[in-house]
Scaffold this motif. Structure first.
Motif, PDB file in Angstrom:
ATOM      1  N   TRP A  72      38.321  42.617  30.820  1.00  0.00           N
ATOM      2  CA  TRP A  72      39.709  42.759  31.189  1.00  0.00           C
ATOM      3  C   TRP A  72      40.063  43.934  31.937  1.00  0.00           C
ATOM      4  N   GLY A  73      39.424  44.852  31.926  1.00  0.00           N
ATOM      5  CA  GLY A  73      39.638  45.758  33.178  1.00  0.00           C
ATOM      6  C   GLY A  73      39.305  45.426  34.362  1.00  0.00           C
ATOM      7  N   THR A  74      37.989  44.557  34.511  1.00  0.00           N
ATOM      8  CA  THR A  74      38.021  44.022  35.933  1.00  0.00           C
ATOM      9  C   THR A  74      39.021  43.067  36.042  1.00  0.00           C
ATOM     10  N   VAL A  75      39.483  42.092  35.366  1.00  0.00           N
ATOM     11  CA  VAL A  75      40.854  41.276  35.833  1.00  0.00           C
ATOM     12  C   VAL A  75      41.918  41.970  36.154  1.00  0.00           C
ATOM     13  N   ALA A  76      42.313  43.221  35.487  1.00  0.00           N
ATOM     14  CA  ALA A  76      43.429  43.784  35.821  1.00  0.00           C
ATOM     15  C   ALA A  76      43.263  44.857  37.341  1.00  0.00           C
ATOM     16  N   GLY A 104      48.376  37.263  41.447  1.00  0.00           N
ATOM     17  CA  GLY A 104      47.991  36.740  40.226  1.00  0.00           C
ATOM     18  C   GLY A 104      47.310  35.309  40.451  1.00  0.00           C
ATOM     19  N   ALA A 105      47.982  34.525  41.477  1.00  0.00           N
ATOM     20  CA  ALA A 105      47.223  33.244  41.697  1.00  0.00           C
ATOM     21  C   ALA A 105      45.895  33.445  42.373  1.00  0.00           C
ATOM     22  N   LEU A 106      45.656  34.399  42.942  1.00  0.00           N
ATOM     23  CA  LEU A 106      44.368  34.596  43.738  1.00  0.00           C
ATOM     24  C   LEU A 106      43.506  35.359  42.761  1.00  0.00           C
ATOM     25  N   THR A 107      43.976  36.069  41.875  1.00  0.00           N
ATOM     26  CA  THR A 107      42.992  36.762  40.678  1.00  0.00           C
ATOM     27  C   THR A 107      42.592  35.537  39.855  1.00  0.00           C
ATOM     28  N   VAL A 116      42.183  25.503  39.819  1.00  0.00           N
ATOM     29  CA  VAL A 116      43.334  25.465  40.192  1.00  0.00           C
ATOM     30  C   VAL A 116      44.332  25.730  39.099  1.00  0.00           C
ATOM     31  N   MET A 117      43.805  25.237  37.937  1.00  0.00           N
ATOM     32  CA  MET A 117      44.939  25.477  36.827  1.00  0.00           C
ATOM     33  C   MET A 117      44.749  27.047  36.669  1.00  0.00           C
ATOM     34  N   ASP A 118      43.766  27.525  36.720  1.00  0.00           N
ATOM     35  CA  ASP A 118      43.742  29.312  36.177  1.00  0.00           C
ATOM     36  C   ASP A 118      44.483  29.890  37.364  1.00  0.00           C
ATOM     37  N   ALA A 119      44.219  29.390  38.665  1.00  0.00           N
ATOM     38  CA  ALA A 119      45.442  30.058  39.553  1.00  0.00           C
ATOM     39  C   ALA A 119      46.921  29.924  39.243  1.00  0.00           C
ATOM     40  N   ILE A 143      38.647  34.949  39.582  1.00  0.00           N
ATOM     41  CA  ILE A 143      38.123  35.157  38.223  1.00  0.00           C
ATOM     42  C   ILE A 143      37.326  33.699  37.627  1.00  0.00           C
ATOM     43  N   SER A 144      38.224  32.520  37.750  1.00  0.00           N
ATOM     44  CA  SER A 144      37.789  31.550  37.280  1.00  0.00           C
ATOM     45  C   SER A 144      36.598  30.754  38.191  1.00  0.00           C
ATOM     46  N   ALA A 145      36.693  31.099  39.636  1.00  0.00           N
ATOM     47  CA  ALA A 145      35.611  30.669  40.210  1.00  0.00           C
ATOM     48  C   ALA A 145      34.192  31.360  40.121  1.00  0.00           C
ATOM     49  N   ALA A 146      34.315  32.800  39.624  1.00  0.00           N
ATOM     50  CA  ALA A 146      33.177  33.480  39.242  1.00  0.00           C
ATOM     51  C   ALA A 146      32.178  32.952  38.373  1.00  0.00           C
TER      52      ALA A 146
END
Length: 146
Positions: A77-81, A107-110, A126-129, A114-117
């Motif tokens: 969660w630290g990485t996501v933030a 937020g969309a790029l993140t 796309v849904m996660d974006a 994160i999803s693509a990783a």
């Protein structure tokens, strides 16, 4: 009929840590990582404490598992933030405007990054974006109106 009133306020202690890395982008990214990572560690610690109390005992093995879970949650969660804060700042610098659209794009790029990783499903990415953009935009509007 008599009325009773209750007045009060609730405030939380404020703890602020600032790490100066000489670059605003890095400063904001590390700050986001540390703050949200700490919240995630506290959440995991509370959950693990509940399970320990529920079981009535703790073994060395379970304690190690709990520590690993806390570290993993904090790092994730630290990485996501950190990625989100960095993306939002980068979008703001590129656009030259400070508004809610930066949160949406960041937020969309993140969400996509994160999803693509950890995912190869294009529809899921796309849904996660979309989810990341929606959550960041909603948080921005809530912050603005409170």
């Amino acid at each position: 009929m008599p009325r009773t009133r209750f007045y009060g306020s609730l405030s939380s202690p404020k703890v602020d840590l600032f790490v100066d890395l000489g670059n605003p982008f890095l400063n904001l990214t590390v700050d986001g990582f540390l703050k949200i990572g700490t919240v995630a560690v506290a959440k995991a610690a509370a959950e693990e404490t509940y399970y320990i109390v529920k079981r009535g005992s703790v073994s060395h093995h379970k304690f190690e598992q709990s520590l690993k879970k806390m570290c993993k949650e904090g790092a994730y969660w630290g990485t996501v933030a950190g990625v989100y804060v960095g993306m939002e700042y980068g979008v703001e610098r590129i656009r030259g405007v400070r508004d809610w659209k930066n949160a949406m794009i960041g937020g969309a790029l993140t969400g996509a990054l994160i999803s693509a990783a950890g995912n190869r499903n294009k529809d899921k990415i796309v849904m996660d974006a979309i989810a990341g953009g929606a959550i960041a935009t909603a948080a921005e509007f809530i912050n603005h109106f409170t």
